[in-house]
Design a protein around this motif. Structure first.
Motif, PDB file in Angstrom:
ATOM      1  N   TRP A 167       0.841  -1.186   0.000  1.00 35.39           N
ATOM      2  CA  TRP A 167       0.000   0.000   0.000  1.00 35.39           C
ATOM      3  C   TRP A 167       0.884   1.246   0.000  1.00 35.39           C
ATOM      4  O   TRP A 167       2.086   1.177   0.271  1.00 35.39           O
ATOM      5  CB  TRP A 167      -0.918   0.014   1.211  1.00 35.39           C
ATOM      6  N   ILE A 209      -8.789  -2.214  -3.995  1.00 38.26           N
ATOM      7  CA  ILE A 209      -9.681  -1.122  -4.428  1.00 38.26           C
ATOM      8  C   ILE A 209     -10.833  -1.686  -5.242  1.00 38.26           C
ATOM      9  O   ILE A 209     -12.006  -1.339  -5.026  1.00 38.26           O
ATOM     10  CB  ILE A 209      -8.902  -0.069  -5.242  1.00 38.26           C
ATOM     11  N   GLU A 210     -10.530  -2.555  -6.200  1.00 40.92           N
ATOM     12  CA  GLU A 210     -11.570  -3.103  -7.068  1.00 40.92           C
ATOM     13  C   GLU A 210     -12.547  -3.981  -6.287  1.00 40.92           C
ATOM     14  O   GLU A 210     -13.753  -3.939  -6.512  1.00 40.92           O
ATOM     15  CB  GLU A 210     -10.934  -3.903  -8.216  1.00 40.92           C
ATOM     16  N   THR A 242      -3.805  -1.585  -2.685  1.00 41.33           N
ATOM     17  CA  THR A 242      -3.456  -2.146  -3.987  1.00 41.33           C
ATOM     18  C   THR A 242      -4.682  -2.089  -4.906  1.00 41.33           C
ATOM     19  O   THR A 242      -5.816  -1.962  -4.442  1.00 41.33           O
ATOM     20  CB  THR A 242      -3.008  -3.608  -3.849  1.00 41.33           C
ATOM     21  N   LYS A 243      -4.443  -2.215  -6.184  1.00 40.36           N
ATOM     22  CA  LYS A 243      -5.533  -2.165  -7.163  1.00 40.36           C
ATOM     23  C   LYS A 243      -6.550  -3.267  -6.888  1.00 40.36           C
ATOM     24  O   LYS A 243      -7.761  -3.068  -7.017  1.00 40.36           O
ATOM     25  CB  LYS A 243      -4.960  -2.311  -8.573  1.00 40.36           C
ATOM     26  N   ARG A 244      -6.084  -4.440  -6.491  1.00 41.61           N
ATOM     27  CA  ARG A 244      -7.007  -5.552  -6.227  1.00 41.61           C
ATOM     28  C   ARG A 244      -7.968  -5.221  -5.099  1.00 41.61           C
ATOM     29  O   ARG A 244      -9.183  -5.469  -5.212  1.00 41.61           O
ATOM     30  CB  ARG A 244      -6.212  -6.823  -5.882  1.00 41.61           C
ATOM     31  N   LYS A 277     -14.701  -1.742  -4.180  1.00 42.48           N
ATOM     32  CA  LYS A 277     -15.580  -0.956  -5.062  1.00 42.48           C
ATOM     33  C   LYS A 277     -16.835  -1.741  -5.428  1.00 42.48           C
ATOM     34  O   LYS A 277     -17.951  -1.192  -5.423  1.00 42.48           O
ATOM     35  CB  LYS A 277     -14.811  -0.556  -6.326  1.00 42.48           C
ATOM     36  N   THR A 312      -9.439   7.522 -11.573  1.00 41.72           N
ATOM     37  CA  THR A 312      -9.739   6.116 -11.314  1.00 41.72           C
ATOM     38  C   THR A 312      -8.516   5.206 -11.351  1.00 41.72           C
ATOM     39  O   THR A 312      -8.556   4.093 -10.827  1.00 41.72           O
ATOM     40  CB  THR A 312     -10.782   5.602 -12.315  1.00 41.72           C
ATOM     41  N   LYS A 313      -7.417   5.661 -11.924  1.00 43.50           N
ATOM     42  CA  LYS A 313      -6.222   4.810 -11.934  1.00 43.50           C
ATOM     43  C   LYS A 313      -5.606   4.696 -10.539  1.00 43.50           C
ATOM     44  O   LYS A 313      -4.795   3.805 -10.281  1.00 43.50           O
ATOM     45  CB  LYS A 313      -5.185   5.332 -12.935  1.00 43.50           C
ATOM     46  N   TYR A 314      -6.009   5.604  -9.642  1.00 44.27           N
ATOM     47  CA  TYR A 314      -5.480   5.579  -8.280  1.00 44.27           C
ATOM     48  C   TYR A 314      -6.462   4.998  -7.267  1.00 44.27           C
ATOM     49  O   TYR A 314      -6.070   4.280  -6.353  1.00 44.27           O
ATOM     50  CB  TYR A 314      -5.115   6.994  -7.821  1.00 44.27           C
ATOM     51  N   SER A 315      -7.719   5.351  -7.395  1.00 48.88           N
ATOM     52  CA  SER A 315      -8.670   4.994  -6.347  1.00 48.88           C
ATOM     53  C   SER A 315     -10.081   5.021  -6.910  1.00 48.88           C
ATOM     54  O   SER A 315     -10.287   5.205  -8.110  1.00 48.88           O
ATOM     55  CB  SER A 315      -8.537   5.972  -5.167  1.00 48.88           C
ATOM     56  N   SER A 316     -11.069   4.824  -6.040  1.00 50.71           N
ATOM     57  CA  SER A 316     -12.475   4.941  -6.417  1.00 50.71           C
ATOM     58  C   SER A 316     -13.075   6.122  -5.659  1.00 50.71           C
ATOM     59  O   SER A 316     -12.582   6.501  -4.596  1.00 50.71           O
ATOM     60  CB  SER A 316     -13.250   3.659  -6.065  1.00 50.71           C
TER      61      SER A 316
END
Length: 434
Positions: free
Chosen positions: A242, A392-393, A388-390, A396, A343-347
């Motif tokens: 993170w 966040i997704e 991490t992106k995972r 979300k 959106t490439k960073y967060s939601s």
């Protein structure tokens, strides 16, 4: 009932059906207040006991006991004529909330009133719920709010309240009218409660995943308590992988503005939503009290924000930190800051909950003489932990499902409120019969 068969008569407040009556409020209810010499001091207040209802307990025409005040048993019993019972109505007599009305629609237990409200107890032949709906309609509200004395502290006395005219049909028609409004109010209340539950679920999930770091690891187990590796950061220990960034690094951030009110063209066409801080209630926003024209947008510092932008109040503690999520593109005044999340960073929901958790912090650092504010710069430099992106997704998917339901419920509340507002003057005047 067929309206074409209804005959009307002219009265002091306009045409009403011939079989309806007009009386003063004092003829159909007892209007009570706390007698001056039976007032109370801070020494009579208690941590529990008999409730005291005042203007602060009226919120959106409902009794709100989230901030209760309690009185000693002695003082409660001293004024039996103002003991509050289910079906009674209270009206605010003083201050900016003068004319606010609520009905006690539940068993409230031991309760009385403070000197700032009047207590209405219905007599025979008038349904207290019907009377409540009469008191919140436009005619009654204009009378109550405009009948105050000309003084620094607006006030209306009980004698003036008694003079308010009331129009009403026979008791069975009153009950039919009440049933329509009650069904609408009950559905609105149900949706509000559902939204409150959903909001709490969202807060709980965010805290678990992004504050306590107990998001599911690769095996579906709580990360931190199952030995997930933590590393140092400028915001303390965070999960490995993170990071920490400022909000200006992950969002486009702008302040709002107000078109000149001296130029009618900026306000006449009403093309674009224009949000003020009073409309921010930590929920979704579909509409605004005021709207501006495209020309007003072009000729001012207002900025057009897209759907799912976050709006945060930066002026006047304790309003500072209140939030809204746009579900329609909109502008704001200068007391708001808008954030468009990259959106490439967060939601947007991750950023929303992060800001929500910082509410007390923002209010603690607000500065100013007349009013305490924060600045756009404070928002920009605020640091946020980025998963991490995972993660966040995954979060979300869950949070958006929650907020999609909140959005659906909020739309329904809005539609039901519009139906109620359109029916209220027609049913309460006999222009529409049932």
């Amino acid at each position: 009932m067929n309206l074409n068969s209804t005959k009307f008569k002219q009265t002091e407040i306009g045409e009403i059906p011939e079989d309806w009556k007009v009386k003063s409020l004092g003829e159909v209810v007892e209007v009570k207040g706390r007698i001056g010499w039976r007032g109370y001091t801070i020494n009579d207040l208690r941590d529990s006991g008999s409730l005291v209802l005042g203007g602060t307990q009226i919120v959106n025409n409902k009794i709100d006991l989230s901030k209760p005040t309690y009185l000693s048993e002695e003082k409660y019993l001293e004024s039996p004529e103002i003991i509050v019972k289910q079906g009674d109505i209270i009206i605010t007599k003083t201050g900016n909330s003068i004319g606010d009305v609520a009905i006690v629609d539940f068993d409230i237990g031991k309760a009385t009133i403070n000197p700032n409200v009047a207590l209405l107890k219905s007599k025979e032949n008038i349904n207290s719920e019907f009377l409540y709906y009469w008191l919140i309609n436009e005619y009654a509200q204009n009378f109550l709010k405009n009948g105050s004395s000309a003084s620094a502290q607006p006030a209306i006395n009980q004698e003036t309240i008694r003079k308010l005219l009331v129009v009403f049909p026979k008791i069975d028609e009153q009950q039919n009218i009440v049933s329509i409004f009650s069904s609408l109010d009950n559905k609105i209340e149900l949706n509000l409660k559902m939204n409150k539950t959903l909001e709490e679920i969202g807060k709980t999930l965010f805290k678990s995943w992004f504050v306590d770091f107990e998001f599911p690891n690769e095996n579906g187990k709580p990360y931190k308590s199952c030995g997930g590796k933590m590393v140092d950061s400028e915001l303390g220990k965070i999960p490995e992988g993170w990071g920490v960034k400022t909000l200006k690094e992950i969002c486009s951030i702008t302040n709002g503005g107000t078109p000149s009110r001296q130029i009618n063209n900026y306000w006449e066409n009403k093309d674009i939503l224009w949000i003020k801080t009073g409309e921010l209630n930590d929920g979704v926003i579909f509409d605004s009290e005021e709207k501006i024209s495209k020309l007003g947008l072009q000729k001012s510092s207002a900025k057009l924000l897209p759907v799912n932008s976050i709006v945060i109040a930066i002026y006047a503690a304790p309003t500072v930190g209140r939030l809204g999520i746009l579900k329609h593109e909109a502008t704001t005044n200068q007391a708001c800051t808008g954030l468009v999340v990259k959106t490439k960073y967060s939601s947007y929901l991750h950023v929303y909950y992060w800001l929500l958790n910082l509410r007390n912090y923002f209010n603690s650092i607000a500065v100013g003489a007349a009013q305490q504010n924060i600045s756009k710069g404070v928002i920009e430099e605020t640091k946020i932990v980025l998963p991490t992106k995972r993660i966040i997704e995954n979060s979300k998917l869950i949070l958006e499902s929650i907020w999609n339901k909140i959005t659906q419920n909020t739309k329904q509340i809005s539609n039901l409120s519009l139906i109620k507002d359109s029916l209220l003057p027609r049913l309460m005047s006999g222009k529409l019969r049932i």
